[in-house]
Each structure stands twice: as structure tokens, then as C-alpha cells.
Design a protein around this motif. Structure first.
Motif, short mmCIF file in Angstrom:
data_model
loop_
_atom_site.label_atom_id
_atom_site.label_comp_id
_atom_site.label_asym_id
_atom_site.label_seq_id
_atom_site.Cartn_x
_atom_site.Cartn_y
_atom_site.Cartn_z
N ALA A 280 -0.01 -32.14 -7.12
CA ALA A 280 -1.09 -33.00 -6.64
C ALA A 280 -0.70 -34.47 -6.64
CB ALA A 280 -2.34 -32.80 -7.51
N SER A 281 0.50 -34.78 -7.11
CA SER A 281 0.93 -36.18 -7.20
C SER A 281 1.49 -36.66 -5.87
CB SER A 281 1.98 -36.34 -8.30
OG SER A 281 3.24 -35.87 -7.85
N ARG A 282 1.62 -37.98 -5.73
CA ARG A 282 2.13 -38.55 -4.48
C ARG A 282 3.63 -38.36 -4.32
NH1 ARG A 282 0.70 -42.80 -7.79
NH2 ARG A 282 2.26 -44.37 -8.32
N TRP A 283 4.32 -37.93 -5.36
CA TRP A 283 5.76 -37.73 -5.26
C TRP A 283 6.14 -36.31 -4.84
CZ3 TRP A 283 3.56 -40.18 -9.57
CH2 TRP A 283 3.75 -41.57 -9.60
N ALA A 284 5.16 -35.43 -4.75
CA ALA A 284 5.43 -34.05 -4.36
C ALA A 284 5.23 -33.87 -2.86
CB ALA A 284 4.51 -33.10 -5.12
N LEU A 285 5.96 -32.92 -2.29
CA LEU A 285 5.75 -32.54 -0.91
C LEU A 285 4.85 -31.31 -0.88
CD1 LEU A 285 9.33 -32.98 0.58
CD2 LEU A 285 7.31 -34.31 1.14
N PRO A 286 3.79 -31.33 -0.08
CA PRO A 286 2.87 -30.18 -0.05
C PRO A 286 3.56 -28.96 0.55
CG PRO A 286 2.33 -31.74 1.69
CD PRO A 286 3.38 -32.40 0.84
N ARG A 287 3.32 -27.81 -0.04
CA ARG A 287 3.85 -26.56 0.45
C ARG A 287 2.73 -25.53 0.51
NH1 ARG A 287 7.25 -27.30 3.32
NH2 ARG A 287 8.00 -25.18 3.19
N PRO A 288 2.67 -24.74 1.58
CA PRO A 288 1.64 -23.70 1.66
C PRO A 288 1.97 -22.53 0.74
CG PRO A 288 3.12 -23.55 3.53
CD PRO A 288 3.53 -24.78 2.78
N GLY A 289 1.01 -21.65 0.56
CA GLY A 289 1.27 -20.43 -0.19
C GLY A 289 0.81 -20.52 -1.63
N PRO A 290 1.07 -19.45 -2.40
CA PRO A 290 0.61 -19.39 -3.79
C PRO A 290 1.36 -20.36 -4.69
CG PRO A 290 2.07 -17.55 -3.32
CD PRO A 290 1.84 -18.24 -2.01
#
Length: 393
Positions: A280-290
């Protein structure tokens, strides 16, 4: 583990020895193995020790997984096997790799060292290939052992004999050192003596890495290749960070490993909770899935060296960095380079793999540092096909 995976599982002293067993059983010497260039250099040397030629695959810059669709048709031809990476627990596109392997009639081997508990397409990582290797040094913290899971249970006795021939006998001194190690490490951390301990290792010549990658020593490596397949000739590379990688387990190791493994479900839930926080942080890249119980979560920062130093001041060690990629590290003399190296190069340079069990402290440090989030350049992402059936974080 047999109950968890629905497969026959064979205990091995280390994931690296289990992988060597698998490569020797399923691949003839002189073959070519498609693998990830963002990988531990120890695994690279295991492939060489098995008498095989590493072939570096294109990677997705977003998550470091093998980009199946970006592997050219010519690169598939002549392969003896495909070796997945499941980097930090994020699954490779195993269904797609399985399809290619079936079409070519070659084995799929899964390196699931970071991936106990990860799933893809509703199926556990480690259940797609002819064999998979898991590490008990990672999520459980056993600091020893692993297992080889196999699709064909009739092969167990053959692989067990091969394992026993490679193992070294357990010794009382090694068992005592293993038993005392957690207490010694806790004392060093508690007394804030980590820097002094590392300086001692350097002075005594026992620090085997000056940087992220170990020294390649090309002249010695060239000589070792003339003997491959032969594990002993590659020991000086393969044992780095784990000198007991071939040691038969004594009762102390087995008892401690069993005790830690019995807590696995609770540990995986704790990892998932940390992954949710970091994702949920701004340094992470969003990924779909579980949400996967990642062993490490790759955050993406503009100045990784500064972030690593800031975390170290809070006694958080950032390990499992694989920079530069293996084709840059080893060169074309020892490996076939990736046909599309940009994704791997970007990921290797910017990924900051952090422990999800320390999620709150990690985010606090990055906030205090003012660390800048970064994203893959559009030209790299645009060159990659859309991911099918996202694996998520």
C-alpha cells in the motif's frame, strides 16, 4: 510438505544441493538451461557445476519474473530445461512455461526457495514442474535444510541414493556451532556489535563477498568447467554464505527445523500482513491477483544505496540483492546473454527487497529519508507484452 504439495518430498541439506540433484537427474551434460539473470550467483554456479550452459531470460521490470512472451522462438530451441526463479516469492508464469516445456519435451524445474506458500492460478508454486526445490532457511528461519519435491514418486529412491552420495557426514562440532549460532547472533545484535563482527570477518579473510556479487575468478572458473559435471570443483563458489550446504543433518538440526516448520502457517500469515502494508506504500508497484506471503517485498527507490544505509542504521539488513544481472556479471563466455536485458537491468538496480515482518519500521525509515519512488521507464514497459493472469504481490 508432502501433504501441502501433494507430491513426494525428499529432505536435502540445502536448496542448492537439491537443485544440483535435479539438474543432474533431468539434464544431460552439455545442455542449455533457461533461467533468470536476476538470481543468486550461487545458483548460476550450481548450473555450471551440473555441466550445463545458463541461458538468461528476459524479465518483466515490474516484478522480476521471467517474461515468457518475450523469449524469442530461437531461444527456446535447443534448451534442455527451464528453471524458474519465483523471485522473493512472486511466482513466475508457470502455466505458460509449462506449455512451452511440454511442446518442446523438456523438463520444467522450479526454484521455489523464496516461495513456500505462494500460488499461481490457484495452484501452489512447486507443483508445475517435474521437480522443485524449496529452502527451509527462508520463511521458517531454520538456517539449514530444504527439500526436493518431485512429480513422479517412483524416482524417490534414485534421487535419495544420489543425495546420500553427495552429502558429507554430520559432525559434533558443526552441530554445536549450529545450535549456538542463534544465540551468538542475538548477542551481537543486542550489543550493537554487527559492524565489529563484519570487520573481524574481513580481517580474518572469512568475508567471501566484497560487494553484492562474489568474485567470478574467470581463470579458475574456466579450469573448473573442464571437469564439469563435478560438484567438488565448484565448491569454492557454491558454498559461499553456506559452508555446510552438503552436510547431513544431525538430530539438533532436524529437531529445530521440525519445530520451526510446525509454525509455518502462522508465519505465512504474518508475511502476508507485512506484504499488504508494504504494497500500500508509494514505493511499491501495484500487482493484480492474490496477496502472496513474499519472503521479501521489492520496493523501488531512486537511491537504493542511501536507503540500504538508512535501514542498516536501524539494524535492518537488506540482503538478496542481485545486481548486476548474471549476463553482465559473467559475460558471454560463461552464459548466453538475455535477448532483452533492459527489464532485468532496471529491476536489479532499483529493487529494494525488504522483510515484510519489519514493514512498519521500513516505511518509517524511507519516510524519514525522503526516499523517492521510481517506476520503470515507459520504453521498457511498452516493449513487454501484457501479463496474462497477474500473479500479484
Amino acid at each position: 510438505m508432502r501433504r501441502r504439495l501433494g507430491r513426494e518430498c525428499l529432505y536435502v541439506p540445502s536448496c542448492r544441493l537439491g537443485l544440483y540433484l535435479a539438474l543432474r537427474h533431468w539434464c544431460r551434460p552439455g545442455g542449455r538451461v533457461l533461467m533468470s539473470p536476476v538470481n543468486d550467483d550461487v545458483i548460476f554456479f550450481v548450473v555450471l557445476a551440473a555441466g550445463l550452459r545458463p541461458v538468461q531470460a528476459p524479465l518483466r521490470a515490474e516484478d522480476g519474473s521471467i517474461d515468457v512472451a518475450a523469449v524469442p522462438d530461437a531461444a527456446w530451441q535447443g534448451l534442455s530445461a527451464v528453471l524458474t526463479i519465483n523471485l522473493y516469492g512472486n511466482p513466475d508464469q508457470a502455466p505458460g512455461l509449462r506449455e512451452h516445456c511440454d511442446r518442446l519435451g523438456i523438463p520444467l524445474l522450479e526454484d521455489a526457495a523464496h516461495a513456500i506458500g505462494s500460488v499461481v492460478g490457484g495452484q501452489p508454486v512447486g507443483t508445475f514442474g517435474e521437480a522443485s526445490v524449496f529452502s527451509l532457511s527462508k520463511h521458517t528461519g531454520a538456517r539449514t535444510g530444504g527439500f526436493l519435491a518431485i512429480a513422479d514418486p517412483s524416482l524417490r529412491s534414485t534421487l535419495e541414493r544420489a543425495r546420500d552420495e553427495l552429502m558429507e557426514p554430520a559432525g559434533s562440532v558443526a552441530e554445536l556451532a549450529y545450535g549456538l549460532r542463534p544465540y551468538a547472533e542475538a548477542a551481537v545484535r543486542g550489543l550493537r556489535l554487527v559492524g565489529a563482527a563484519r570487520a573481524t570477518l574481513r580481517l580474518t579473510g572469512r568475508q567471501e563477498r566484497e560487494g553484492i556479487r562474489m568474485a567470478l575468478r574467470p581463470g579458475e572458473l574456466e579450469q573448473a568447467l573442464t571437469a564439469a559435471p563435478a560438484l567438488a570443483d565448484f565448491t569454492s563458489w557454491i558454498r559461499v554464505d553456506m559452508h555446510d550446504y552438503r552436510l547431513a543433518p544431525g538430530p539438533l538440526r532436524l529437531r529445530r527445523t521440525q519445530r520451526l516448520l510446525s509454525r509455518l502457517d502462522g508465519l505465512l500469515e504474518a508475511y502476508r500482513a507485512g506484504v499488504r502494508t508494504l504494497s500500500a506504500s508509494r514505493w511499491a508497484l501495484p500487482r493484480p491477483g492474490p496477496v502472496q506471503p513474499l519472503f521479501r517485498v521489492p520496493l523501488f527507490v531512486g537511491d537504493r544505496d542511501a536507503a540500504v544505509a538508512a535501514l542498516a542504521r536501524r539494524r535492518i539488513t537488506v540482503g538478496y540483492l542481485y545486481d548486476p544481472p548474471l549476463d553482465t556479471y559473467a559475460g558471454p563466455h560463461f552464459t548466453d546473454p538475455s535477448p532483452a536485458p533492459q527489464g532485468a537491468a532496471w529491476f536489479a538496480r532499483h529493487a529494494l527487497p525488504v522483510d515484510p515482518l519489519r514493514a512498519d519500521t521500513v516505511l518509517e525509515v524511507l519516510d524519514e529519508l525522503g526516499s523517492r519512488p521510481v517506476r520503470p521507464p515507459a520504453r521498457i514497459v511498452a516493449a513487454q507484452p501484457a501479463m496474462q493472469g497477474g500473479t500479484g504481490v
